[in-house]
Design an enzyme around this catalytic site. Structure first.
Site, mmCIF file in Angstrom:
data_model
loop_
_atom_site.group_PDB
_atom_site.id
_atom_site.type_symbol
_atom_site.label_atom_id
_atom_site.label_comp_id
_atom_site.label_asym_id
_atom_site.label_seq_id
_atom_site.Cartn_x
_atom_site.Cartn_y
_atom_site.Cartn_z
ATOM 1 N N GLU A 79 0.828 -1.207 0.000
ATOM 2 C CA GLU A 79 0.000 0.000 0.000
ATOM 3 C C GLU A 79 0.863 1.259 0.000
ATOM 4 O O GLU A 79 1.856 1.339 0.725
ATOM 5 C CB GLU A 79 -0.874 -0.009 1.261
ATOM 6 C CG GLU A 79 -1.740 1.222 1.443
ATOM 7 C CD GLU A 79 -2.421 1.256 2.813
ATOM 8 O OE1 GLU A 79 -3.484 1.885 2.911
ATOM 9 O OE2 GLU A 79 -1.878 0.662 3.761
ATOM 10 N N LYS B 132 -9.901 2.130 -1.680
ATOM 11 C CA LYS B 132 -9.978 1.590 -0.324
ATOM 12 C C LYS B 132 -11.247 2.067 0.388
ATOM 13 O O LYS B 132 -11.530 3.265 0.453
ATOM 14 C CB LYS B 132 -8.744 2.021 0.461
ATOM 15 C CG LYS B 132 -8.629 1.424 1.852
ATOM 16 C CD LYS B 132 -7.320 1.898 2.493
ATOM 17 C CE LYS B 132 -7.129 1.354 3.895
ATOM 18 N NZ LYS B 132 -5.881 1.885 4.499
ATOM 19 N N CYS C 204 -5.052 -3.017 3.488
ATOM 20 C CA CYS C 204 -4.626 -2.716 4.858
ATOM 21 C C CYS C 204 -5.761 -2.776 5.889
ATOM 22 O O CYS C 204 -6.196 -3.860 6.274
ATOM 23 C CB CYS C 204 -3.921 -1.373 4.880
ATOM 24 S SG CYS C 204 -2.825 -1.146 6.305
#
Length: 265
Positions: free
Chosen positions: A41, A112, A147
């Site tokens: 990321e 995300k 994440c």
């Protein structure tokens, strides 16, 4: 199927341009040894370098897109190119993952959904994505996550419902919560009877030491491979057919109870 997780070290003093070139070379080195390559990321800036998000943000088809499309094509691999701070001309910044085919074509874009930081950092600087994303590879259907998403099992259930058999996750996970990283990667694998390929970063992002320890977990929760703390290429061979076999042998997903009522309603 063979996958290489490139656990990149993000350190102050290396320019974004230099790191982009270096990472492209690392991807090319996987030619012939991997079918799928995964990057971490926000490796261009560092996941905790909040002050760089705005200045280093790129359009979707910006310099990282161009460099990684070329690297995927040169290596002949599927490439999850990690994520970039994306500047959407019509909206806010996004933490955006790019997936390329072996011909260098853009196969998927994932913004995300769960932003980390509570009332600061990514949570206030970036917009939230809204769409679950899967990509059909010849060997397996991949569900894409990033994440902090790892802490939200409902996202992974949604990916399973969309056909995912392998979860590919890029991260900039801090060292102080490394135990959670390993635990949650194994939990997502076991509860969804899927492979988890989770690639993190090494180094220190804006003073925050990174966990490293990229990990590959099979549908029974067994760790097939795990990196150390430093920059490393973690390559593993796994059998995507194990997902169907596991789900048939131990058909727990068929016992899901959906639409449960809240007491008093």
């Amino acid at each position: 199927m063979r996958a290489s997780l490139i656990q990149i070290a993000v350190e102050a003093g290396e320019s974004v341009e230099s790191r982009r070139e270096r990472v492209g070379s690392l991807v090319r080195e996987q030619a012939g040894s991997a079918d799928l390559v995964v990057l971490p990321e926000l490796w261009t800036t560092g996941a905790f370098a909040y002050e760089l998000f705005g200045s280093e943000a790129e359009p979707l088809r910006g310099p990282t897109y161009e460099a990684m499309a070329k690297a995927a094509s040169d290596a002949g691999v599927w490439l999850h190119a990690g994520s970039i701070p994306e500047q959407d001309p019509a909206g806010p910044l996004y933490n955006t993952s790019l997936v390329f085919s072996p011909s260098g074509e853009l196969a998927a874009v994932y913004r995300k959904i769960h932003r980390f930081g509570f009332d600061r950092g990514e949570a206030v600087l970036m917009g939230a994505g809204e769409d679950l994303v899967t990509v059909r590879l010849p060997e397996t259907t991949v569900g894409v996550a990033t994440c902090y998403d790892l802490r939200f099992p409902e996202l992974f259930r949604g990916l399973v419902d969309a056909g995912a058999e392998t979860f590919v996750l890029s991260a900039g996970w801090p060292e102080r919560r490394r135990a959670h990283w390993t635990l949650l990667a194994q939990a997502r694998a076991v509860e969804n009877q899927a492979f988890v390929l989770a690639c993190g970063t090494a180094g220190t992002h804006a003073g925050v030491p990174q966990a490293g320890h990229s990990i590959v977990v099979d549908p029974w929760g067994e760790v097939l491979a795990e990196a150390g703390a430093g920059e490393q290429v973690l390559t593993v061979e796994f059998d995507p057919g194990k997902v169907a076999a596991t789900r048939e042998q131990f058909p727990a997903l068929k016992d899901r109870m959906l639409g449960l009522r809240t007491p008093g309603r």
